[in-house]
Design a protein around this motif. Sequence first.
Motif, PDB file in Angstrom:
ATOM      1  N   ASN A   1      29.576  37.341  52.125  1.00 45.68           N
ATOM      2  CA  ASN A   1      28.337  36.887  52.757  1.00 45.68           C
ATOM      3  C   ASN A   1      27.335  38.035  52.877  1.00 45.68           C
ATOM      4  N   GLU A   2      27.861  39.240  53.144  1.00 46.58           N
ATOM      5  CA  GLU A   2      26.995  40.412  53.255  1.00 46.58           C
ATOM      6  C   GLU A   2      26.428  40.813  51.899  1.00 46.58           C
ATOM      7  N   ALA A   3      27.241  40.715  50.845  1.00 51.51           N
ATOM      8  CA  ALA A   3      26.829  41.186  49.518  1.00 51.51           C
ATOM      9  C   ALA A   3      26.105  40.126  48.699  1.00 51.51           C
ATOM     10  N   TRP A   4      26.568  38.857  48.788  1.00 52.13           N
ATOM     11  CA  TRP A   4      26.043  37.813  47.916  1.00 52.13           C
ATOM     12  C   TRP A   4      25.345  36.680  48.667  1.00 52.13           C
ATOM     13  N   GLY A   5      25.387  36.718  50.001  1.00 56.51           N
ATOM     14  CA  GLY A   5      24.708  35.697  50.790  1.00 56.51           C
ATOM     15  C   GLY A   5      25.470  34.410  50.962  1.00 56.51           C
ATOM     16  N   SER A   6      26.772  34.413  50.664  1.00 57.40           N
ATOM     17  CA  SER A   6      27.581  33.205  50.806  1.00 57.40           C
ATOM     18  C   SER A   6      29.011  33.612  51.135  1.00 57.40           C
ATOM     19  N   TYR A   7      29.617  32.920  52.092  1.00 56.06           N
ATOM     20  CA  TYR A   7      31.000  33.236  52.476  1.00 56.06           C
ATOM     21  C   TYR A   7      31.992  32.834  51.395  1.00 56.06           C
ATOM     22  N   TRP A   8      31.704  31.770  50.672  1.00 52.97           N
ATOM     23  CA  TRP A   8      32.657  31.262  49.670  1.00 52.97           C
ATOM     24  C   TRP A   8      31.877  30.678  48.505  1.00 52.97           C
ATOM     25  N   SER A   9      32.208  31.135  47.286  1.00 48.22           N
ATOM     26  CA  SER A   9      31.455  30.700  46.111  1.00 48.22           C
ATOM     27  C   SER A   9      32.322  29.986  45.074  1.00 48.22           C
ATOM     28  N   TRP A  10      33.596  29.738  45.399  1.00 43.66           N
ATOM     29  CA  TRP A  10      34.543  29.156  44.446  1.00 43.66           C
ATOM     30  C   TRP A  10      34.605  29.961  43.156  1.00 43.66           C
ATOM     31  N   ASP A  11      34.450  31.264  43.315  1.00 42.42           N
ATOM     32  CA  ASP A  11      34.690  32.204  42.230  1.00 42.42           C
ATOM     33  C   ASP A  11      36.166  32.085  41.819  1.00 42.42           C
ATOM     34  N   PRO A  12      36.523  32.313  40.527  1.00 41.00           N
ATOM     35  CA  PRO A  12      37.933  32.189  40.118  1.00 41.00           C
ATOM     36  C   PRO A  12      38.896  33.007  40.982  1.00 41.00           C
ATOM     37  N   LYS A  13      38.481  34.212  41.362  1.00 38.77           N
ATOM     38  CA  LYS A  13      39.330  35.049  42.210  1.00 38.77           C
ATOM     39  C   LYS A  13      39.527  34.410  43.579  1.00 38.77           C
ATOM     40  N   GLU A  14      38.469  33.878  44.145  1.00 40.24           N
ATOM     41  CA  GLU A  14      38.553  33.225  45.447  1.00 40.24           C
ATOM     42  C   GLU A  14      39.428  31.971  45.370  1.00 40.24           C
ATOM     43  N   THR A  15      39.264  31.227  44.292  1.00 39.77           N
ATOM     44  CA  THR A  15      40.037  29.998  44.129  1.00 39.77           C
ATOM     45  C   THR A  15      41.527  30.289  44.041  1.00 39.77           C
ATOM     46  N   TRP A  16      41.889  31.301  43.253  1.00 37.18           N
ATOM     47  CA  TRP A  16      43.302  31.638  43.108  1.00 37.18           C
ATOM     48  C   TRP A  16      43.861  32.292  44.365  1.00 37.18           C
ATOM     49  N   ALA A  17      43.018  32.997  45.111  1.00 38.41           N
ATOM     50  CA  ALA A  17      43.466  33.532  46.402  1.00 38.41           C
ATOM     51  C   ALA A  17      43.812  32.380  47.346  1.00 38.41           C
ATOM     52  N   LEU A  18      43.001  31.326  47.304  1.00 41.03           N
ATOM     53  CA  LEU A  18      43.275  30.149  48.132  1.00 41.03           C
ATOM     54  C   LEU A  18      44.555  29.453  47.682  1.00 41.03           C
ATOM     55  N   ILE A  19      44.758  29.341  46.360  1.00 41.85           N
ATOM     56  CA  ILE A  19      45.987  28.731  45.840  1.00 41.85           C
ATOM     57  C   ILE A  19      47.204  29.541  46.289  1.00 41.85           C
ATOM     58  N   THR A  20      47.091  30.867  46.200  1.00 44.02           N
ATOM     59  CA  THR A  20      48.182  31.739  46.653  1.00 44.02           C
ATOM     60  C   THR A  20      48.474  31.511  48.128  1.00 44.02           C
ATOM     61  N   TRP A  21      47.418  31.430  48.929  1.00 49.78           N
ATOM     62  CA  TRP A  21      47.579  31.209  50.371  1.00 49.78           C
ATOM     63  C   TRP A  21      48.282  29.877  50.631  1.00 49.78           C
ATOM     64  N   LEU A  22      47.904  28.837  49.909  1.00 48.73           N
ATOM     65  CA  LEU A  22      48.492  27.516  50.116  1.00 48.73           C
ATOM     66  C   LEU A  22      49.973  27.494  49.723  1.00 48.73           C
ATOM     67  N   VAL A  23      50.331  28.177  48.628  1.00 51.68           N
ATOM     68  CA  VAL A  23      51.733  28.210  48.187  1.00 51.68           C
ATOM     69  C   VAL A  23      52.612  28.855  49.248  1.00 51.68           C
ATOM     70  N   PHE A  24      52.185  30.003  49.755  1.00 49.96           N
ATOM     71  CA  PHE A  24      53.016  30.702  50.738  1.00 49.96           C
ATOM     72  C   PHE A  24      52.913  30.059  52.121  1.00 49.96           C
ATOM     73  N   ALA A  25      51.810  29.383  52.405  1.00 54.67           N
ATOM     74  CA  ALA A  25      51.734  28.605  53.646  1.00 54.67           C
ATOM     75  C   ALA A  25      52.759  27.469  53.592  1.00 54.67           C
TER      76      ALA A  25
END
Length: 324
Positions: free
Chosen positions: A252-276
Motif C-alpha cells: 500500500n505504501e509503495a503501490w497504493g494498494s494493499y492487495w493486487s492479486w499479483d502472482p506472488k501474492e496469490t501463491w502466498a495466499l494459496i500457501t497460507w490456505l494449505v497450511f491453515a
Amino acid sequence: MDFLSIKASLDNATFLILLLAMLTYWLSIAFSKTFGKLKIGYYATCTANILIAAILGLRWLENGYFPLSNLYESLLFFTWGITAITIFVEQKTKLLLIGAVTTPLSMFVTAFATLSLPEGMQKAAPLVPALKSNWLMMHVSIMMLSYSTLIMGSLLSILFLVLTRGKDIKIQGNSLGSKEFLTTEDTVSGMRDATIGVLALEPDANVQNEGLDKGQTRLTLLESLDNLSYRIIGLGFPLLTIGIIAGAVWANEAWGSYWSWDPKETWALITWLVFAAYLHARITKSWQGKNPAILASIGFVVVWVCYLGVNFLGKGLHSYGWVM
C-alpha cells in the motif's frame, strides 16, 4: 578490503562444510556403532550457519542495506534459516536423522546460489525505489524465515511418509499433548538407536520410560517425526501470516494498494490456505500420521512454487530483483 575474494572463499567454504555435514550424518546412520556418537555433522552445520551469516553481514556492510534484494541473497538467507532450525531441533531432540535430511537441501541450495547463478545475478545492485524502505528487512526476512520453517516441517512429513510406506500405523496421543523425545539412552524393542532413525512401529510393552506414569507409551521415531513436523509448521505459519500482513502494508505504501492479486501474492495466499488447513485438521480434527503428512507434503511443493516458481515467470510486481 577485497569483499569479492572474501565472499568467494566463504561461498566455497560453506559448500564444502555442508557437504562434510551431509556425509557425516549419513555415515552416522549407516555405521551407527562407529560414527553414531560423533557430533561432526552438528558442528559442521553450526559452522556453515556462521559462515552464511558472515557472507550476508559483509554484503550488508558493503552495500549499506539489508542483504535480501536479489535471488542470491535470498537463497543464502533461506539456507541460513534451514541450518539454524536444524541446529535448534537437533540440540533439543538429539535426532541425527533431522540433519541427515536437511543438510542435503542446504547444500544443494547453496550450490545453486553460489555455483549455478550467473555472476551478474550474485552481485548487489542499487535498490529500485520500491525497495528503499525499512519494510524490506521486516517483510522479506520474515517471509524467508517462514519459507525455511515450513519447508523443513514439510520435509519431515515427507520423511514420515517414506518411512511408513506400505505400513499401517497408528500414532498415539494427540497433537497438543506434551511429549518427550527418545534419546540414545532410551531402549525400544526393535529400535537400535532412536537418534539415527531406525524404524520401530511397536514399543516394548514391558519397558517403561523414566518419568512416565504406568500405562503411558513412549514416542517412537515416527511419533517424534509427526510431532516435530507439526510443531515446526506451527512456528512457520504465524511467521507466514505476519509476513503477508507486512507485505500488504508495504504494498500500500509503495503501490497504493494493499492487495493486487499479483502472482506472488496469490501463491502466498494459496500457501497460507494449505497450511491453515493442515493446522485446522490437526487441532480441531485431531488428525495425526499419514493424512496431515500428505497435506504438508503438498505444502512443500506449494512453498517452492511461491518462493521460486513464480519468480522464474518474470511476471508481476515482485519480479524485480530476482530473475531478470
